[in-house]
Scaffold this motif. Structure first.
Motif, PDB file in Angstrom:
ATOM      1  N   GLN A 100     -22.917 -30.078 -44.420  1.00 45.12           N
ATOM      2  CA  GLN A 100     -22.235 -31.181 -45.104  1.00 45.12           C
ATOM      3  C   GLN A 100     -21.071 -30.658 -45.955  1.00 45.12           C
ATOM      4  OE1 GLN A 100     -23.078 -34.709 -45.379  1.00 45.12           O
ATOM      5  NE2 GLN A 100     -24.191 -34.325 -43.496  1.00 45.12           N
ATOM      6  N   ILE A 101     -21.294 -29.543 -46.637  1.00 39.88           N
ATOM      7  CA  ILE A 101     -20.241 -28.955 -47.469  1.00 39.88           C
ATOM      8  C   ILE A 101     -19.073 -28.478 -46.600  1.00 39.88           C
ATOM      9  CG2 ILE A 101     -19.692 -26.975 -48.952  1.00 39.88           C
ATOM     10  CD1 ILE A 101     -22.549 -27.371 -50.180  1.00 39.88           C
ATOM     11  N   ASP A 102     -19.375 -27.823 -45.493  1.00 43.10           N
ATOM     12  CA  ASP A 102     -18.313 -27.381 -44.572  1.00 43.10           C
ATOM     13  C   ASP A 102     -17.491 -28.560 -44.073  1.00 43.10           C
ATOM     14  OD1 ASP A 102     -19.034 -24.734 -44.817  1.00 43.10           O
ATOM     15  OD2 ASP A 102     -20.132 -24.653 -42.914  1.00 43.10           O
ATOM     16  N   SER A 103     -18.165 -29.631 -43.713  1.00 45.99           N
ATOM     17  CA  SER A 103     -17.478 -30.830 -43.229  1.00 45.99           C
ATOM     18  C   SER A 103     -16.572 -31.411 -44.319  1.00 45.99           C
ATOM     19  CB  SER A 103     -18.502 -31.869 -42.782  1.00 45.99           C
ATOM     20  OG  SER A 103     -17.882 -33.068 -42.437  1.00 45.99           O
ATOM     21  N   ALA A 104     -17.088 -31.497 -45.547  1.00 45.65           N
ATOM     22  CA  ALA A 104     -16.290 -32.030 -46.651  1.00 45.65           C
ATOM     23  C   ALA A 104     -15.082 -31.145 -46.942  1.00 45.65           C
ATOM     24  CB  ALA A 104     -17.165 -32.186 -47.899  1.00 45.65           C
ATOM     25  N   LEU A 105     -15.250 -29.827 -46.850  1.00 41.48           N
ATOM     26  CA  LEU A 105     -14.123 -28.917 -47.073  1.00 41.48           C
ATOM     27  C   LEU A 105     -13.050 -29.097 -45.995  1.00 41.48           C
ATOM     28  CD1 LEU A 105     -16.025 -25.689 -48.160  1.00 41.48           C
ATOM     29  CD2 LEU A 105     -14.469 -27.057 -49.579  1.00 41.48           C
ATOM     30  N   ASP A 106     -13.475 -29.269 -44.740  1.00 44.34           N
ATOM     31  CA  ASP A 106     -12.520 -29.515 -43.656  1.00 44.34           C
ATOM     32  C   ASP A 106     -11.739 -30.806 -43.908  1.00 44.34           C
ATOM     33  OD1 ASP A 106     -13.340 -27.208 -42.367  1.00 44.34           O
ATOM     34  OD2 ASP A 106     -14.662 -28.262 -40.958  1.00 44.34           O
ATOM     35  N   LEU A 107     -12.456 -31.842 -44.322  1.00 45.25           N
ATOM     36  CA  LEU A 107     -11.801 -33.126 -44.595  1.00 45.25           C
ATOM     37  C   LEU A 107     -10.874 -33.029 -45.795  1.00 45.25           C
ATOM     38  CD1 LEU A 107     -14.762 -35.584 -43.977  1.00 45.25           C
ATOM     39  CD2 LEU A 107     -12.773 -35.204 -42.506  1.00 45.25           C
ATOM     40  N   ARG A 118      -9.157 -30.450 -46.681  1.00 44.41           N
ATOM     41  CA  ARG A 118      -7.931 -29.801 -46.209  1.00 44.41           C
ATOM     42  C   ARG A 118      -7.007 -30.828 -45.540  1.00 44.41           C
ATOM     43  NH1 ARG A 118      -9.634 -25.587 -42.707  1.00 44.41           N
ATOM     44  NH2 ARG A 118      -9.319 -26.953 -40.967  1.00 44.41           N
ATOM     45  N   VAL A 119      -7.577 -31.714 -44.739  1.00 46.08           N
ATOM     46  CA  VAL A 119      -6.784 -32.761 -44.085  1.00 46.08           C
ATOM     47  C   VAL A 119      -6.203 -33.715 -45.128  1.00 46.08           C
ATOM     48  CG1 VAL A 119      -6.898 -34.745 -42.516  1.00 46.08           C
ATOM     49  CG2 VAL A 119      -8.077 -32.619 -41.921  1.00 46.08           C
ATOM     50  N   GLN A 136      -1.565 -35.663 -48.041  1.00 42.80           N
ATOM     51  CA  GLN A 136      -1.307 -36.015 -49.434  1.00 42.80           C
ATOM     52  C   GLN A 136      -1.969 -37.329 -49.853  1.00 42.80           C
ATOM     53  OE1 GLN A 136       2.969 -35.755 -49.737  1.00 42.80           O
ATOM     54  NE2 GLN A 136       2.937 -33.530 -49.687  1.00 42.80           N
ATOM     55  N   ASP A 137      -3.210 -37.492 -49.456  1.00 40.79           N
ATOM     56  CA  ASP A 137      -3.988 -38.665 -49.843  1.00 40.79           C
ATOM     57  C   ASP A 137      -4.816 -38.294 -51.080  1.00 40.79           C
ATOM     58  OD1 ASP A 137      -5.889 -40.729 -50.104  1.00 40.79           O
ATOM     59  OD2 ASP A 137      -5.821 -41.155 -47.947  1.00 40.79           O
ATOM     60  N   LYS A 138      -4.284 -38.626 -52.249  1.00 42.87           N
ATOM     61  CA  LYS A 138      -4.918 -38.218 -53.504  1.00 42.87           C
ATOM     62  C   LYS A 138      -6.265 -38.905 -53.719  1.00 42.87           C
ATOM     63  CE  LYS A 138      -0.621 -37.058 -55.676  1.00 42.87           C
ATOM     64  NZ  LYS A 138      -0.408 -36.038 -56.635  1.00 42.87           N
ATOM     65  N   LYS A 139      -6.361 -40.176 -53.369  1.00 45.30           N
ATOM     66  CA  LYS A 139      -7.622 -40.902 -53.571  1.00 45.30           C
ATOM     67  C   LYS A 139      -8.734 -40.276 -52.723  1.00 45.30           C
ATOM     68  CE  LYS A 139      -9.834 -45.384 -53.268  1.00 45.30           C
ATOM     69  NZ  LYS A 139      -9.818 -46.701 -52.698  1.00 45.30           N
ATOM     70  N   TRP A 140      -8.436 -40.025 -51.464  1.00 44.45           N
ATOM     71  CA  TRP A 140      -9.424 -39.428 -50.563  1.00 44.45           C
ATOM     72  C   TRP A 140      -9.800 -38.026 -51.040  1.00 44.45           C
ATOM     73  CZ3 TRP A 140      -8.448 -37.582 -44.885  1.00 44.45           C
ATOM     74  CH2 TRP A 140      -9.667 -37.401 -44.229  1.00 44.45           C
ATOM     75  N   SER A 141      -8.790 -37.274 -51.499  1.00 44.54           N
ATOM     76  CA  SER A 141      -9.048 -35.926 -52.020  1.00 44.54           C
ATOM     77  C   SER A 141     -10.021 -35.972 -53.192  1.00 44.54           C
ATOM     78  CB  SER A 141      -7.748 -35.258 -52.473  1.00 44.54           C
ATOM     79  OG  SER A 141      -6.932 -34.971 -51.371  1.00 44.54           O
ATOM     80  N   GLU A 142      -9.833 -36.924 -54.097  1.00 42.33           N
ATOM     81  CA  GLU A 142     -10.727 -37.048 -55.254  1.00 42.33           C
ATOM     82  C   GLU A 142     -12.140 -37.427 -54.817  1.00 42.33           C
ATOM     83  OE1 GLU A 142     -10.098 -36.055 -58.373  1.00 42.33           O
ATOM     84  OE2 GLU A 142      -8.214 -35.366 -57.495  1.00 42.33           O
TER      85      GLU A 142
END
Length: 142
Positions: free
Chosen positions: A96-103, A105-106, A111-117
């Motif tokens: 799950q952590i690997d998947s979240a880290l990949d996402l 990066r995308v 430059q989607d700040k909301k998704w990044s947060e």
């Protein structure tokens, strides 16, 4: 695949109480971030029918599946990213952590700040869960 609060759901076989009926051997979906638990959509109708019949017969505890085959697990697995078949919950958390880290990066690339947060929050929760799981906590029937 099923998602909850942005996290991919983890599949497992467990117990769930509904309308005062405890149902065992239910394929469930679990969110490692908000801890939401729901019945796998592939057996939702069957689950509801078992609960309804148990209520009519005034039975307080039933089993959804007496025998769970590898084919059933493969079918249920299509709804979730990970499926816990043994006690190795740590491996699922790492996945799950690997998947979240990949996402993440995308999200940064586009430059989607909301998704990044949201992803950073998910990573924080998963990391905390990883720390507590490493001490001895394991997923239990819900």
């Amino acid at each position: 695949m099923s998602y909850c609060c942005g996290a991919s759901m983890i599949g497992f076989i467990g117990s769930l109480r509904k309308q005062q009926v405890l149902v065992h051997h239910v394929p469930l979906l679990y969110c490692p971030v908000c801890h939401d638990v729901s019945v796998n959509p592939s057996v939702r109708d069957e689950f509801e029918l078992v609960v309804e019949h148990a209520n009519q017969d005034r039975v307080k505890e039933v089993t959804l599946r007496d025998e769970i085959t590898p084919d059933m697990i493969n079918e249920w697995r299509t709804v979730c990213v990970s499926f816990q078949e043994d006690d190795d919950f740590l491996a699922i958390l790492y996945e799950q952590i690997d998947s979240a880290l990949d996402l993440l990066r995308v999200a940064k690339i586009i430059q989607d700040k909301k998704w990044s947060e949201e992803l950073k929050f998910r990573l924080k929760v998963l990391t905390e869960r990883l720390k507590t799981s490493g001490r001895s906590e394991k997923m239990v029937d819900r």
